[in-house]
Design a protein around this motif. Sequence first.
Motif, PDB file in Angstrom:
ATOM      1  N   ASP A   1      45.669  48.987  39.774  1.00 24.51           N
ATOM      2  CA  ASP A   1      44.558  49.391  40.625  1.00 24.51           C
ATOM      3  C   ASP A   1      44.295  48.317  41.672  1.00 24.51           C
ATOM      4  O   ASP A   1      44.770  47.179  41.578  1.00 24.51           O
ATOM      5  CB  ASP A   1      43.309  49.678  39.792  1.00 24.51           C
ATOM      6  CG  ASP A   1      42.792  48.454  39.055  1.00 24.51           C
ATOM      7  OD1 ASP A   1      42.537  47.436  39.716  1.00 24.51           O
ATOM      8  OD2 ASP A   1      42.659  48.508  37.821  1.00 24.51           O
ATOM      9  N   THR A   2      43.511  48.708  42.691  1.00 22.49           N
ATOM     10  CA  THR A   2      43.306  47.826  43.841  1.00 22.49           C
ATOM     11  C   THR A   2      42.671  46.495  43.445  1.00 22.49           C
ATOM     12  O   THR A   2      43.091  45.425  43.905  1.00 22.49           O
ATOM     13  CB  THR A   2      42.432  48.537  44.884  1.00 22.49           C
ATOM     14  OG1 THR A   2      43.088  49.740  45.299  1.00 22.49           O
ATOM     15  CG2 THR A   2      42.215  47.648  46.087  1.00 22.49           C
ATOM     16  N   ASP A   3      41.642  46.532  42.600  1.00 24.73           N
ATOM     17  CA  ASP A   3      40.954  45.299  42.213  1.00 24.73           C
ATOM     18  C   ASP A   3      41.907  44.340  41.505  1.00 24.73           C
ATOM     19  O   ASP A   3      41.920  43.133  41.782  1.00 24.73           O
ATOM     20  CB  ASP A   3      39.767  45.617  41.303  1.00 24.73           C
ATOM     21  CG  ASP A   3      38.629  46.298  42.055  1.00 24.73           C
ATOM     22  OD1 ASP A   3      38.668  46.282  43.299  1.00 24.73           O
ATOM     23  OD2 ASP A   3      37.721  46.827  41.406  1.00 24.73           O
ATOM     24  N   ARG A   4      42.706  44.852  40.594  1.00 25.59           N
ATOM     25  CA  ARG A   4      43.632  43.998  39.853  1.00 25.59           C
ATOM     26  C   ARG A   4      44.744  43.482  40.774  1.00 25.59           C
ATOM     27  O   ARG A   4      45.193  42.341  40.639  1.00 25.59           O
ATOM     28  CB  ARG A   4      44.225  44.768  38.676  1.00 25.59           C
ATOM     29  CG  ARG A   4      43.224  45.074  37.569  1.00 25.59           C
ATOM     30  CD  ARG A   4      43.887  45.811  36.434  1.00 25.59           C
ATOM     31  NE  ARG A   4      44.954  45.024  35.823  1.00 25.59           N
ATOM     32  CZ  ARG A   4      45.827  45.520  34.953  1.00 25.59           C
ATOM     33  NH1 ARG A   4      45.773  46.805  34.622  1.00 25.59           N
ATOM     34  NH2 ARG A   4      46.759  44.739  34.424  1.00 25.59           N
ATOM     35  N   GLN A   5      45.184  44.331  41.699  1.00 22.56           N
ATOM     36  CA  GLN A   5      46.225  43.896  42.632  1.00 22.56           C
ATOM     37  C   GLN A   5      45.719  42.754  43.502  1.00 22.56           C
ATOM     38  O   GLN A   5      46.411  41.749  43.694  1.00 22.56           O
ATOM     39  CB  GLN A   5      46.671  45.067  43.503  1.00 22.56           C
ATOM     40  CG  GLN A   5      47.794  44.724  44.472  1.00 22.56           C
ATOM     41  CD  GLN A   5      48.136  45.885  45.380  1.00 22.56           C
ATOM     42  OE1 GLN A   5      47.324  46.770  45.609  1.00 22.56           O
ATOM     43  NE2 GLN A   5      49.348  45.871  45.904  1.00 22.56           N
ATOM     44  N   LEU A   6      44.506  42.890  44.026  1.00 18.05           N
ATOM     45  CA  LEU A   6      43.940  41.824  44.846  1.00 18.05           C
ATOM     46  C   LEU A   6      43.761  40.542  44.039  1.00 18.05           C
ATOM     47  O   LEU A   6      44.079  39.442  44.512  1.00 18.05           O
ATOM     48  CB  LEU A   6      42.593  42.266  45.423  1.00 18.05           C
ATOM     49  CG  LEU A   6      42.628  43.170  46.645  1.00 18.05           C
ATOM     50  CD1 LEU A   6      41.217  43.617  46.997  1.00 18.05           C
ATOM     51  CD2 LEU A   6      43.269  42.459  47.824  1.00 18.05           C
TER      52      LEU A   6
END
Length: 270
Positions: A2-7
């Motif tokens: 997900d976006t949060d984990r990727q960032l």
Amino acid sequence: MDTDRQLAALLEPLVTEPGRSAILLDLDGTLAPIVARPDDVDIPLPLRALLATLPGRYGLVAFVSGRALGDLRRIVGLDGVAYSGNHGMELVLTDGRSLPPPGIDLRSLRAFVAEWPAGRLQPFGIWLEDKGATLTFHYRTARDPEGARAYLETHVAPAGAVAGLSVAPGRMSLEVHPPGGVNKGTAVAALLRATTGIHHAVSVGDDRTDTAVWSVLRQMIRSGELVTGAGIAVTSSETPSVVLESADALVAGVAGVEQVLAHLSAAHAV
């Protein structure tokens, strides 16, 4: 992922070693919403507060913009940071020293300006922003944006190419630069090499010109000059496909950039 984990994964090296890390930020469309007239741009207060926490924690905080240097410094208003204006034509280090300007011949660009007086552009709703070392033809305020874009593509862009200038589309604009290969990427390479001990870097931007920075970061990783580097694209309805395809991660608008800065702000000073 997900976006949060990727960032979080992309930013982890910087948060872990802030003193050895560089944060490279575009302005328009990244830290500030795009507005009809460039003079009206403003960085939202929550982002300003987060930006103020970064200098001193990180090895390098730099603002890398197409705006003229004086305009960029006025809008950002921070000390202890580096600035690159005019798509790499102007460079100032965190200690206030200017890096030598690239050996660019501006004569062809200055001659080109004279070919496009306001009266020639106004019927199409186009206006020319002359930044000295670069030019931007804007049409965001045109009554017929498609007609204005077509005029730029069929008249201004070919004339610029004939004059030997570098011509590329921007966000509802046309960028015209002198020949010589200077861009945001060359500026970032110069800033990183002038700053001792940088191992990690992240660049946040929203337009084609920012992809040159991401390309340089990858080149510097391959050459061993950096350990990690990432390009984060700020998306909107105007985001060119090349930006989406070139980025390591995407965030939605200026609100997404606030998320990135909040994560970086959590780093402990070293």
